[in-house]
Design a protein around this motif. Structure first.
Motif, PDB file in Angstrom:
ATOM      1  N   THR A   1      -7.007  19.896  -0.577  1.00  0.00           N
ATOM      2  CA  THR A   1      -5.844  18.783  -0.330  1.00  0.00           C
ATOM      3  C   THR A   1      -6.312  17.434  -0.607  1.00  0.00           C
ATOM      4  O   THR A   1      -7.528  17.192   0.104  1.00  0.00           O
ATOM      5  N   ALA A   2      -5.876  16.740  -1.387  1.00  0.00           N
ATOM      6  CA  ALA A   2      -6.470  15.404  -1.775  1.00  0.00           C
ATOM      7  C   ALA A   2      -5.485  14.478  -1.721  1.00  0.00           C
ATOM      8  O   ALA A   2      -4.267  14.769  -1.944  1.00  0.00           O
ATOM      9  N   ALA A   3      -5.849  12.937  -1.311  1.00  0.00           N
ATOM     10  CA  ALA A   3      -5.142  11.958  -1.174  1.00  0.00           C
ATOM     11  C   ALA A   3      -5.740  10.928  -1.525  1.00  0.00           C
ATOM     12  O   ALA A   3      -6.893  10.755  -1.540  1.00  0.00           O
ATOM     13  N   ILE A   4      -5.042   9.790  -2.478  1.00  0.00           N
ATOM     14  CA  ILE A   4      -5.677   8.749  -2.838  1.00  0.00           C
ATOM     15  C   ILE A   4      -4.724   7.356  -2.411  1.00  0.00           C
ATOM     16  O   ILE A   4      -3.760   7.411  -2.679  1.00  0.00           O
ATOM     17  N   TRP A   5      -5.455   6.301  -1.932  1.00  0.00           N
ATOM     18  CA  TRP A   5      -4.689   5.117  -1.547  1.00  0.00           C
ATOM     19  C   TRP A   5      -4.619   4.097  -2.466  1.00  0.00           C
ATOM     20  O   TRP A   5      -5.833   3.738  -2.952  1.00  0.00           O
ATOM     21  N   GLY A   6      -3.749   3.507  -2.556  1.00  0.00           N
ATOM     22  CA  GLY A   6      -3.701   2.253  -3.567  1.00  0.00           C
ATOM     23  C   GLY A   6      -3.193   1.302  -2.877  1.00  0.00           C
ATOM     24  O   GLY A   6      -2.311   1.037  -2.233  1.00  0.00           O
TER      25      GLY A   6
ATOM     26  N   ALA B   1       5.755   1.375  -2.303  1.00  0.00           N
ATOM     27  CA  ALA B   1       4.575   0.711  -1.589  1.00  0.00           C
ATOM     28  C   ALA B   1       4.852  -0.442  -0.832  1.00  0.00           C
ATOM     29  O   ALA B   1       5.804  -1.135  -1.203  1.00  0.00           O
ATOM     30  N   LYS B   2       4.467  -0.521   0.399  1.00  0.00           N
ATOM     31  CA  LYS B   2       4.850  -1.896   1.364  1.00  0.00           C
ATOM     32  C   LYS B   2       3.771  -2.159   2.105  1.00  0.00           C
ATOM     33  O   LYS B   2       2.519  -1.698   2.089  1.00  0.00           O
TER      34      LYS B   2
ATOM     35  N   LYS C   1       0.876  -1.264   0.124  1.00  0.00           N
ATOM     36  CA  LYS C   1       0.032   0.129   0.149  1.00  0.00           C
ATOM     37  C   LYS C   1       0.984   1.231  -0.075  1.00  0.00           C
ATOM     38  O   LYS C   1       2.234   1.339   0.606  1.00  0.00           O
ATOM     39  N   ALA C   2       0.393   2.232  -0.432  1.00  0.00           N
ATOM     40  CA  ALA C   2       1.056   3.655  -0.653  1.00  0.00           C
ATOM     41  C   ALA C   2      -0.262   4.623  -0.933  1.00  0.00           C
ATOM     42  O   ALA C   2      -1.253   4.072  -1.329  1.00  0.00           O
ATOM     43  N   TYR C   3       0.055   5.923  -0.894  1.00  0.00           N
ATOM     44  CA  TYR C   3      -0.843   6.910  -1.377  1.00  0.00           C
ATOM     45  C   TYR C   3      -0.178   8.123  -2.020  1.00  0.00           C
ATOM     46  O   TYR C   3       0.832   8.424  -2.117  1.00  0.00           O
TER      47      TYR C   3
END
Length: 240
Positions: free
Chosen positions: A80-85, A219-220, A69-71
């Motif tokens: 302000t925007a963030a998206i997690w993958g 990502a980890k 996972k990372a964002y």
């Protein structure tokens, strides 16, 4: 003066035979067919990612622990925007499963929301974007790092990033959970103007998505808590 909008596609036209409809559908590109068939307005040639929503959106599911996972994070005062993958390494598919979308708040507020999803996850950020100076970008970077975020600098090659996202979308290697309403809304509106330039409005999550896809290799997986193992020795001096 009253105005009316009539929405109609070829499914609403009684004189067209099924063969005629099939011929019409074949004459359009895949991403144009739904709009033409149902009479839905679209961005046409201006769409940056001309792939139908139903092709890139999936139902949410419990993300397995072994997914890395990372964002991606796009910061600014207005928004302000963030998206997690979650990245399944074996298939090279990124599932975007969570989003943060908020304006007019201090970095500490955004950082708290980010850490609530897992403070161990690395983030990818471009603090120099949105017309900020180098000094302001450095200050923003420092503020977020001081809040305890594990941040990495984004690859700022815009066109290369757009191509990376597009290739993933077109090959089924990038999916959005249907719960990501802000992301999907931006995706549908993300377009270029008549001069071929990206329209820089309501695209914060699209920028964050680009950072995420370009930097997904950082990502980890979630660290496994270490268990304290008792030595079984009651008296450390005597050894028993």
């Amino acid at each position: 003066m009253s105005r009316y909008v009539v929405q109609a596609g070829w499914d609403d036209v009684p004189h067209l035979s099924e063969q005629a409809k099939a011929d019409l559908e074949a004459s359009y590109l895949p991403h144009e067919r739904e709009a033409r068939r149902l009479g839905m307005p679209g961005l046409g040639e201006g769409a940056i990612y001309p792939i139908a929503e139903k092709e890139v959106v999936c139902d949410p599911f419990p993300v397995p622990e072994y997914f890395a996972k990372a964002y991606g994070l796009d910061v600014g005062w207005k928004k302000t925007a963030a998206i997690w993958g979650a990245w399944e390494r074996e298939t090279d598919i990124i599932y975007c499963y969570s989003e943060h979308y908020r304006g007019q708040a201090e970095p500490s507020v955004h950082a708290s929301a980010i850490k609530a999803r897992g403070d161990w996850m690395p983030g990818i950020i471009d603090t120099a974007a949105r017309g900020r100076s180098q000094i302001d970008g450095k200050r923003l970077w420092d503020l977020y790092v001081q809040e305890g975020l594990d941040l990495h600098k984004a690859n700022k090659a815009v066109e290369a990033g757009i191509l990376e996202v597009y290739q993933r979308l077109s090959t089924g290697r990038l999916k959005f959970f249907s719960t990501l309403q802000h992301t999907i809304a931006e995706y549908l509106l993300y377009h270029r103007n008549e001069k071929g330039l990206i329209v820089k409005e309501d695209d914060h999550l699209m920028d964050a998505l680009r950072y995420l896809c370009m930097g997904i290799k950082i990502a980890k997986t979630k660290p496994i808590p270490r268990q304290r193992i008792s030595s079984g020795i009651a008296d450390s001096t005597a050894g028993y």
